[in-house]
Design a protein around this motif. Structure first.
Motif, PDB file in Angstrom:
ATOM      1  N   VAL A 262       1.106  -0.888  -0.298  1.00 30.14           N
ATOM      2  CA  VAL A 262       0.021  -0.050   0.114  1.00 30.14           C
ATOM      3  C   VAL A 262       0.747   1.528  -0.038  1.00 30.14           C
ATOM      4  O   VAL A 262       1.896   1.263   0.642  1.00 30.14           O
ATOM      5  CB  VAL A 262      -1.069  -0.372   0.992  1.00 30.14           C
ATOM      6  N   ALA A 263       0.584   1.960  -0.814  1.00 29.12           N
ATOM      7  CA  ALA A 263       0.777   3.371  -0.720  1.00 29.12           C
ATOM      8  C   ALA A 263       0.402   4.526  -0.666  1.00 29.12           C
ATOM      9  O   ALA A 263      -0.542   4.715  -1.219  1.00 29.12           O
ATOM     10  CB  ALA A 263       1.566   4.315  -2.227  1.00 29.12           C
ATOM     11  N   PRO A 264       0.508   4.787   0.986  1.00 33.31           N
ATOM     12  CA  PRO A 264      -0.848   5.397   1.464  1.00 33.31           C
ATOM     13  C   PRO A 264      -0.344   7.192   1.722  1.00 33.31           C
ATOM     14  O   PRO A 264       0.696   8.096   1.389  1.00 33.31           O
ATOM     15  CB  PRO A 264      -0.795   5.067   3.226  1.00 33.31           C
ATOM     16  N   ALA A 265      -1.691   8.166   1.869  1.00 40.95           N
ATOM     17  CA  ALA A 265      -0.742   8.993   2.013  1.00 40.95           C
ATOM     18  C   ALA A 265      -2.283   9.749   3.132  1.00 40.95           C
ATOM     19  O   ALA A 265      -3.318   9.626   2.619  1.00 40.95           O
ATOM     20  CB  ALA A 265      -1.994  10.135   0.442  1.00 40.95           C
ATOM     21  N   ALA A 266      -1.304  10.488   4.202  1.00 36.27           N
ATOM     22  CA  ALA A 266      -2.268  10.498   4.990  1.00 36.27           C
ATOM     23  C   ALA A 266      -1.263  11.236   5.914  1.00 36.27           C
ATOM     24  O   ALA A 266       0.334  11.896   6.088  1.00 36.27           O
ATOM     25  CB  ALA A 266      -2.668   9.238   5.799  1.00 36.27           C
ATOM     26  N   ARG A 267      -1.527  11.565   6.945  1.00 37.65           N
ATOM     27  CA  ARG A 267      -1.179  12.737   8.078  1.00 37.65           C
ATOM     28  C   ARG A 267      -0.439  11.893   9.144  1.00 37.65           C
ATOM     29  O   ARG A 267      -1.158  11.835   9.967  1.00 37.65           O
ATOM     30  CB  ARG A 267      -1.783  12.980   8.990  1.00 37.65           C
ATOM     31  N   THR A 268       1.417  12.240   9.287  1.00 36.02           N
ATOM     32  CA  THR A 268       1.755  11.424  10.166  1.00 36.02           C
ATOM     33  C   THR A 268       2.941  12.361  10.417  1.00 36.02           C
ATOM     34  O   THR A 268       3.311  13.320   9.323  1.00 36.02           O
ATOM     35  CB  THR A 268       2.031   9.927   9.847  1.00 36.02           C
TER      36      THR A 268
ATOM     37  N   GLU B 203      -3.059   2.260  -3.873  1.00 36.84           N
ATOM     38  CA  GLU B 203      -2.446   3.852  -3.622  1.00 36.84           C
ATOM     39  C   GLU B 203      -3.683   3.869  -2.393  1.00 36.84           C
ATOM     40  O   GLU B 203      -4.905   3.601  -2.865  1.00 36.84           O
ATOM     41  CB  GLU B 203      -1.967   4.764  -4.142  1.00 36.84           C
ATOM     42  N   ALA B 204      -3.423   4.542  -1.179  1.00 38.11           N
ATOM     43  CA  ALA B 204      -4.778   5.326  -0.571  1.00 38.11           C
ATOM     44  C   ALA B 204      -4.438   6.685   0.059  1.00 38.11           C
ATOM     45  O   ALA B 204      -3.694   6.675   0.646  1.00 38.11           O
ATOM     46  CB  ALA B 204      -4.828   3.436   0.398  1.00 38.11           C
ATOM     47  N   ALA B 205      -5.563   7.372  -0.246  1.00 39.89           N
ATOM     48  CA  ALA B 205      -5.562   8.866   0.144  1.00 39.89           C
ATOM     49  C   ALA B 205      -7.140   8.576   0.848  1.00 39.89           C
ATOM     50  O   ALA B 205      -8.077   8.926  -1.110  1.00 39.89           O
ATOM     51  CB  ALA B 205      -5.193   9.497  -0.893  1.00 39.89           C
ATOM     52  N   GLY B 206      -7.239   9.286   1.441  1.00 41.80           N
ATOM     53  CA  GLY B 206      -8.178   9.530   2.255  1.00 41.80           C
ATOM     54  C   GLY B 206      -9.796   8.244   1.820  1.00 41.80           C
ATOM     55  O   GLY B 206      -9.401   7.388   2.274  1.00 41.80           O
ATOM     56  N   GLY B 207     -10.683   8.953   0.714  1.00 40.61           N
ATOM     57  CA  GLY B 207     -11.738   7.687   0.423  1.00 40.61           C
ATOM     58  C   GLY B 207     -11.636   7.639  -0.804  1.00 40.61           C
ATOM     59  O   GLY B 207     -12.011   6.572  -1.415  1.00 40.61           O
ATOM     60  N   ARG B 208     -10.003   7.572  -1.759  1.00 46.03           N
ATOM     61  CA  ARG B 208      -9.643   6.972  -2.526  1.00 46.03           C
ATOM     62  C   ARG B 208      -8.775   5.522  -2.266  1.00 46.03           C
ATOM     63  O   ARG B 208      -8.328   5.932  -1.929  1.00 46.03           O
ATOM     64  CB  ARG B 208      -9.028   7.802  -3.261  1.00 46.03           C
ATOM     65  N   ILE B 209      -9.089   4.262  -2.858  1.00 37.85           N
ATOM     66  CA  ILE B 209      -8.282   3.456  -3.216  1.00 37.85           C
ATOM     67  C   ILE B 209      -7.996   3.386  -5.258  1.00 37.85           C
ATOM     68  O   ILE B 209      -8.572   3.272  -6.006  1.00 37.85           O
ATOM     69  CB  ILE B 209      -9.060   2.280  -2.440  1.00 37.85           C
ATOM     70  N   THR B 210      -6.758   3.164  -5.665  1.00 37.44           N
ATOM     71  CA  THR B 210      -6.078   3.112  -6.627  1.00 37.44           C
ATOM     72  C   THR B 210      -5.403   1.852  -6.462  1.00 37.44           C
ATOM     73  O   THR B 210      -4.544   1.811  -5.728  1.00 37.44           O
ATOM     74  CB  THR B 210      -5.732   4.314  -7.121  1.00 37.44           C
ATOM     75  N   VAL B 211      -5.709   0.609  -7.518  1.00 32.59           N
ATOM     76  CA  VAL B 211      -4.145  -0.152  -7.917  1.00 32.59           C
ATOM     77  C   VAL B 211      -3.451   0.592  -8.805  1.00 32.59           C
ATOM     78  O   VAL B 211      -3.482   0.900  -9.794  1.00 32.59           O
ATOM     79  CB  VAL B 211      -5.611  -1.153  -9.240  1.00 32.59           C
ATOM     80  N   MET B 212      -2.349   0.530  -9.023  1.00 29.42           N
ATOM     81  CA  MET B 212      -1.029   1.168  -9.260  1.00 29.42           C
ATOM     82  C   MET B 212      -1.439   0.349 -10.541  1.00 29.42           C
ATOM     83  O   MET B 212      -0.633  -1.011 -10.056  1.00 29.42           O
ATOM     84  CB  MET B 212      -0.070   1.479  -8.529  1.00 29.42           C
ATOM     85  N   GLU B 213      -0.109   0.489 -12.248  1.00 30.74           N
ATOM     86  CA  GLU B 213      -0.138  -0.049 -12.400  1.00 30.74           C
ATOM     87  C   GLU B 213       1.540   0.229 -13.206  1.00 30.74           C
ATOM     88  O   GLU B 213       1.531   1.319 -13.320  1.00 30.74           O
ATOM     89  CB  GLU B 213      -1.195  -0.390 -13.919  1.00 30.74           C
ATOM     90  N   GLY B 214       2.248  -0.574 -12.748  1.00 28.88           N
ATOM     91  CA  GLY B 214       3.869  -0.196 -13.058  1.00 28.88           C
ATOM     92  C   GLY B 214       4.490  -0.768 -14.223  1.00 28.88           C
ATOM     93  O   GLY B 214       3.689  -0.599 -15.436  1.00 28.88           O
ATOM     94  N   TRP B 215       5.702  -0.723 -13.838  1.00 29.58           N
ATOM     95  CA  TRP B 215       6.387  -0.892 -15.231  1.00 29.58           C
ATOM     96  C   TRP B 215       5.950  -1.483 -16.162  1.00 29.58           C
ATOM     97  O   TRP B 215       5.563  -3.159 -15.401  1.00 29.58           O
ATOM     98  CB  TRP B 215       8.182  -0.420 -15.296  1.00 29.58           C
ATOM     99  N   ARG B 216       5.686  -1.160 -17.146  1.00 28.94           N
ATOM    100  CA  ARG B 216       5.452  -2.478 -18.611  1.00 28.94           C
ATOM    101  C   ARG B 216       5.781  -2.035 -20.113  1.00 28.94           C
ATOM    102  O   ARG B 216       6.472  -0.906 -20.004  1.00 28.94           O
ATOM    103  CB  ARG B 216       3.753  -2.928 -18.317  1.00 28.94           C
ATOM    104  N   PRO B 217       6.516  -2.876 -20.801  1.00 27.61           N
ATOM    105  CA  PRO B 217       7.223  -2.283 -22.239  1.00 27.61           C
ATOM    106  C   PRO B 217       6.385  -1.653 -22.582  1.00 27.61           C
ATOM    107  O   PRO B 217       4.719  -1.683 -23.223  1.00 27.61           O
ATOM    108  CB  PRO B 217       6.687  -3.809 -22.874  1.00 27.61           C
ATOM    109  N   GLY B 218       6.016  -0.288 -23.260  1.00 28.39           N
ATOM    110  CA  GLY B 218       5.670   0.760 -24.520  1.00 28.39           C
ATOM    111  C   GLY B 218       6.172   0.608 -25.221  1.00 28.39           C
ATOM    112  O   GLY B 218       6.555  -0.854 -26.394  1.00 28.39           O
ATOM    113  N   PRO B 219       6.279   1.654 -26.687  1.00 29.22           N
ATOM    114  CA  PRO B 219       6.796   1.606 -27.747  1.00 29.22           C
ATOM    115  C   PRO B 219       7.973   1.271 -28.004  1.00 29.22           C
ATOM    116  O   PRO B 219       8.621   1.234 -27.322  1.00 29.22           O
ATOM    117  CB  PRO B 219       6.294   3.251 -27.739  1.00 29.22           C
ATOM    118  N   THR B 220       7.949   0.416 -28.635  1.00 29.14           N
ATOM    119  CA  THR B 220       9.996  -0.217 -28.984  1.00 29.14           C
ATOM    120  C   THR B 220      10.117  -0.542 -30.638  1.00 29.14           C
ATOM    121  O   THR B 220       9.037  -0.679 -31.225  1.00 29.14           O
ATOM    122  CB  THR B 220       8.666  -2.350 -28.789  1.00 29.14           C
ATOM    123  N   ALA B 221      11.293  -0.385 -30.569  1.00 30.26           N
ATOM    124  CA  ALA B 221      11.705  -0.478 -32.513  1.00 30.26           C
ATOM    125  C   ALA B 221      12.492  -1.827 -32.034  1.00 30.26           C
ATOM    126  O   ALA B 221      13.293  -1.793 -30.897  1.00 30.26           O
ATOM    127  CB  ALA B 221      12.292   0.503 -32.587  1.00 30.26           C
TER     128      ALA B 221
END
Length: 301
Positions: A199-205, A251-269
């Motif tokens: 989890v990648a949180p955003a909160a008051r600490t 990612e968890a922040a306030g009332g929002r939950i997001t599934v993060m999508e990491g590195w994956r192949p993009g444009p290729t030659a």
């Protein structure tokens, strides 16, 4: 009404304050027995004199829950091993590990010395690896003995680890390493009944008071988006015996939950042969123009 963590034994590191405290209380409220770990250090990792872990244990017990404290250094093999042993001795089992401990020593890269680099990576990254290793060794032994567990590990990354953060090169590197560690652990430990997420949180600490300075104040009424308690429900669910989810970063922040999508192949030659430097440069420029823009580094202008 039975809670989603009823009967589970849960370790939470760095649980004396902030997010860790919120997680520990939330697990206990859902029926878990909690091992509350905290070394009791300051924001920069300097030794403290109080015992925040014991205070959280008192809170849990006062609310009718079960908890025990552990004040060992989980960034050492001995401390991590004793943490797992504490759960097994106190409650006879271990079901969930929440890695959360950390501190900050922020510097711009040219001012960041090796000690501050090593200290932050030690607590955040090594402090995730060693408890994970010792808990996983226990669960592997259980699985090999025919007692396949329904075990869970929840690691704590950060937006800094996903996008980078100016003035936090050491912290960002450690939190990015935690994401990679999560992916490897999920792949290796699934055969033993262990699910691993981050989890990648955003909160008051204490650690985020400068990062979120403009939004730190709690509102007079209504929803407090920066309260650490907002992150805990997702952590509790991931730490329960819920649906099969592993190898994911949320990612968890306030009332929002997001599934993060990491590195994956993009444009290729693919030339099918060796490029010249000029050809490689021209191709790289074209591919970058075709690719999606990366997220903005926190603090960049």
């Amino acid at each position: 009404m039975t809670g989603v963590a009823e009967g589970r034994v849960v370790i939470v590191t760095g649980a004396g304050r902030g997010l860790g405290r919120a997680h520990a209380l939330a697990f206990a409220a859902e029926g878990a027995k909690v091992v509350v770990n905290d070394l009791g250090v300051g924001l920069d990792g300097a030794s403290g004199v109080d015992s925040p872990a014991a205070r959280v244990v008192e809170e849990i017990r006062a609310a009718g829950g079960e908890a025990t404290d552990h004040a060992g250094d989980i960034a050492t093999s001995e401390g991590a091993a004793s943490l797992v042993a504490t759960a097994l001795t106190a409650y006879g089992r271990l079901d969930t590990l929440v890695n959360n401990a950390g501190f900050l020593r922020d510097r711009m890269l040219v001012n960041l010395d090796a000690d501050d680099w090593d200290a932050v990576l030690r607590v955040h990254l090594t402090g995730h690896f060693l408890p994970l290793k010792h808990a996983a060794a226990h669960w592997r032994a259980e699985a090999r003995a025919g007692r396949v567990p329904s075990a869970r590990i929840v690691n704590t990354s950060s937006g800094a680890g996903l996008l980078g953060s100016v003035g936090q090169g050491n912290y960002s590197a450690a939190k990015a390493g935690i994401v990679a560690l999560t992916l490897v652990a999920a792949a290796e430990l699934g055969r033993y009944g262990v699910q691993v997420n981050a989890v990648a949180p955003a909160a008051r600490t204490r650690m985020t008071e400068h990062t979120f300075a403009e939004s730190m104040a709690a509102p007079d009424s209504g929803f407090d988006a920066m309260a650490p308690e907002n992150v805990s429900p997702l952590v509790v669910w991931l730490g329960s015996a819920a649906d099969t989810v592993t190898g994911r970063v949320f990612e968890a922040a306030g009332g929002r939950i997001t599934v993060m999508e990491g590195w994956r192949p993009g444009p290729t030659a693919d030339k099918g042969a060796r490029w010249t430097p000029a050809e490689a440069g021209e191709t790289a420029r074209r591919l970058v123009a075709e690719a999606e823009l990366p997220g903005t580094v926190y603090g960049a202008r």
